[in-house]
Scaffold this motif. Sequence first.
Motif, PDB file in Angstrom:
ATOM      1  N   ASN A 306      19.294 -11.048  -6.666  1.00 26.74           N
ATOM      2  CA  ASN A 306      19.657  -9.789  -6.020  1.00 26.74           C
ATOM      3  C   ASN A 306      18.641  -9.519  -4.917  1.00 26.74           C
ATOM      4  O   ASN A 306      17.569  -8.954  -5.165  1.00 26.74           O
ATOM      5  CB  ASN A 306      19.668  -8.660  -7.052  1.00 26.74           C
ATOM      6  N   GLN A 426      27.076  -7.723 -12.108  1.00 21.36           N
ATOM      7  CA  GLN A 426      26.818  -8.455 -10.859  1.00 21.36           C
ATOM      8  C   GLN A 426      27.593  -7.846  -9.701  1.00 21.36           C
ATOM      9  O   GLN A 426      27.056  -7.695  -8.607  1.00 21.36           O
ATOM     10  CB  GLN A 426      27.195  -9.921 -11.026  1.00 21.36           C
ATOM     11  N   TYR A 427      28.854  -7.465  -9.968  1.00 17.59           N
ATOM     12  CA  TYR A 427      29.630  -6.829  -8.895  1.00 17.59           C
ATOM     13  C   TYR A 427      28.947  -5.530  -8.440  1.00 17.59           C
ATOM     14  O   TYR A 427      28.975  -5.187  -7.275  1.00 17.59           O
ATOM     15  CB  TYR A 427      31.063  -6.516  -9.358  1.00 17.59           C
ATOM     16  N   ASP A 428      28.342  -4.833  -9.419  1.00 21.50           N
ATOM     17  CA  ASP A 428      27.683  -3.558  -9.094  1.00 21.50           C
ATOM     18  C   ASP A 428      26.279  -3.756  -8.538  1.00 21.50           C
ATOM     19  O   ASP A 428      25.602  -2.787  -8.193  1.00 21.50           O
ATOM     20  CB  ASP A 428      27.593  -2.677 -10.351  1.00 21.50           C
ATOM     21  N   GLY A 429      25.785  -4.984  -8.526  1.00 23.81           N
ATOM     22  CA  GLY A 429      24.412  -5.236  -8.077  1.00 23.81           C
ATOM     23  C   GLY A 429      23.380  -4.711  -9.052  1.00 23.81           C
ATOM     24  O   GLY A 429      22.239  -4.443  -8.673  1.00 23.81           O
ATOM     25  N   ASN A 458      32.623 -12.116  -4.085  1.00 23.03           N
ATOM     26  CA  ASN A 458      31.946 -13.029  -4.999  1.00 23.03           C
ATOM     27  C   ASN A 458      30.507 -13.308  -4.594  1.00 23.03           C
ATOM     28  O   ASN A 458      29.820 -14.078  -5.255  1.00 23.03           O
ATOM     29  CB  ASN A 458      32.717 -14.348  -5.085  1.00 23.03           C
ATOM     30  N   ASN A 460      27.705 -10.919  -3.942  1.00 20.46           N
ATOM     31  CA  ASN A 460      26.905 -10.112  -4.882  1.00 20.46           C
ATOM     32  C   ASN A 460      25.400 -10.337  -4.836  1.00 20.46           C
ATOM     33  O   ASN A 460      24.674  -9.934  -5.741  1.00 20.46           O
ATOM     34  CB  ASN A 460      27.366 -10.320  -6.330  1.00 20.46           C
TER      35      ASN A 460
ATOM     36  N   ALA B  40      36.154 -12.087  -8.020  1.00 24.18           N
ATOM     37  CA  ALA B  40      36.105 -10.655  -7.763  1.00 24.18           C
ATOM     38  C   ALA B  40      37.444 -10.153  -7.254  1.00 24.18           C
ATOM     39  O   ALA B  40      38.177 -10.883  -6.594  1.00 24.18           O
ATOM     40  CB  ALA B  40      35.028 -10.372  -6.728  1.00 24.18           C
TER      41      ALA B  40
END
Lengths: 538, 306
Positions: A306, A426-429, A458, A460, B40
Amino acid sequence: MRVLPVILLSLFSALLLSCDRRSSIAIATEDNILVIGNSNEPKGLDPHLVSGVLESNLIRALFEGLCVDNPSKDGVADKGVAKDWKHSEDYRVWTFYLNEKAKWSDGEPVTAHDFVFSYQRMLNPKLPSKYADMLYFIKGAEEYNKEKNPDPDSIGAKAIDDRTLELTLRGPIPFLPEITKHYTWYPVPRHIILKFSEGDPATPFTGWTKPGNIVSNGPFQLKDWKIKHYIEVERNPHYWDAGNVQLDGIRFLPISNSYTETRMFLDEQLHITYILPPEMIPYAKEHVPAMLRQEDYIGTRYLRINTRRQYLDNVKVRHALACAIDRAQICKSVRGGNEKPASGVVPPFAGYTVPPGASFDPERGRQLLAEAGYPNGEGLPEFKFLTTDRDVSRRMAEAYMAMWREHLNINVRIQQREWTTYLQDQYDGAYDLAGAGWIGDFLYPTTFLDMWTKDNGNNNTGWHSEDYEAKLKESENSIVPEEKLQLLQDAEKIFLADMPIIPVFWYTTNYLIRPEVEGWHPLQLNNHPYKNVSLKRN
Amino acid sequence: MLRFILSRFLQTALVVFCLVSFTHVTIRMIPGNPFADEKAMQPHLRERVAEAFGLNESFGNQFVSWWSNVLTKGDFGLSTSLFGRSVNEILTSAFPVSLTLGLGAMFIALVIGIPSGVIASLRHNGWIDYGSMILAMVGICIPAFVLGPLFQLWIARNVSWLSSAGWERPTDILLPALTLGLAVAAYVARLTRGGMLEVLSQDYIRTARAKGVPGHTIILRHALRPALLPVVTYLGPAFAAVITGSFVVETIFQIPGLGQHFVTAVTSKDYFLLPGLVLFYGCLMGIANLIVDIVLTILNPRLREA
């Protein structure tokens, strides 16, 4: 009271007598039915709504695209519904000539209009289709899908006549036949979908794929589907190449427990397993070496960083973390499945050379960390490492944790989350570092490189680069195949120089297969065309 | 009796309603997303999925319309993890399997449990008693995920008419039913033994013996009936639990029953399948307990006045 034991005994004897003494696999082989593990219950069979590997295994038996996989050679597109195709000099306009014998399993002809309908449906912004971006190669597809242009006829897919399909692409794509092998490019039965959706093809979850309703154009048709029990397909009598289909049917078992699957295989209940768990590999090597397959697979295991987080936004820290991972050790001791240490994000395959990138060099790692202002890891906080709740994920996470502590004096805490939470985080960080993997959809580097662009869902990592995206664009617009690959390699160099992910290893497939199965050759995409598979019978 | 049944029914209905409502709320509160997978979803498509399942409405509306569909049409809604499948469809495909397996397991539990409990009590403090009770303790302690694979490796691999796993041949029920039934058998044996020991020391048994009633008549007709009261009490919930299956046994033996759905509905955050399953399980539990209450009053007339 004395009658009861007699009744029970005779019932039990009847039960035993009713059973065939042959093993399940002997019976299935005799019936010419392939029995194969498929890991789990599919989310569905609508090619436009699913996105997983196990669904793909089923859809490839039922449907067929313009081109199909060659049974033994990677990167070769054989004839499918299309009997021939040609392209303009700049690879932007492709014309596919459909086989007049191509029919749906109800006898209706497969026409170019079905393909156009299919692409318009998949790109319809009202249909929740995750894989719609696979069709963005078509001109105007992205604009229509993202509601920038409301006209479905604006996309570059035209039926010249019933048997001629013309595709206009957004750039020169010399490898288009390779892409049309993917199930997102398959036709879906227009007449059936319209019947079950009351005229609106974008209505999702209508039940057109249920047994009795579904109509398909592949070598097989759906025979029976029992939830969490099995899915059985049988020969499609209307298939254009029915004479060359070897099997009479395939039975897919949704065995979610891989140890159960292994035991079933060893008890002669399966021809092919979906997977062989790493712990069972030594056992298989010792007891059934001839049935063990370990083959290269087009996929990369990596650690996602991240880059929006403090400390991790420093490229030197990221490189230091990458230098401390002993990839060979992970492959040998934790995985044991013949995986190859990865230096880059794109796995090696014909025509593409992986640029030098990540390698195990703890000395350089310590030096980079000192240069970043954290000598011997001092001043760095404890990072959280997000991973799934699977055993093998934990073991890998523990190995990374130990390596970072030993070589860099960096502490990491493992956070195991069950699957959907792990993904959502992961999508939300909401993570520092995360274990992840990516399996390619087709044999071309862009299937691994396109996802790291700015707004890609994808990505992220929070990382993006204009230079990188410019190289991708330049590559897409180039017409010379070698130049295209060179530009993609340049893009990967930019990517690896910034190290938003740490490549760990390139996947292999590990599975068990019985000797009577023929025509099942190693393929990097692991998409075996079922029509060429046969069973050797005595 | 009718009043008793009616009041138990209303109590059960209230409990089940609270249980299902609680499930509805908690499944939405746990982190994660029912539609998350490796790939996603683009932001503009998230709304489409929500619309397709009616999730774009307020939670209150969804809750009320779910209940009204259940009560008026018997419609439990669509599964959010198995596209295009209704919860009713999933229940009707999985329940017969679980019922068959559950009945098999209960049969094994009773056939093994009751006789061994009776024999142990008759040989009280003898080696048969100690032996069978140690065995029962072992049966309770060994978890199914150890017992199941052991059966697969030791028995199924060596016996041609038994499969390691699967639900194809009639014999496929034997090993999973044994795995599931042994733990229940162990409890039944211990409860039977305890009940028998208590009853056998009662005055009326001594009287019967003094009057010269044959031993097996005393045991089967006079002692066993009251001694089984605790067993019957235990059987209700045990039966419901065995029918809804054990996730472990079902995954080890690859059985398409309710237990697998129960766990995957939680991990895949299936907003409608999970409440549907809980409602179904709750009703089953309620019915099983009601039957137990009725059987108890038949076995023990003193309860009828209570």
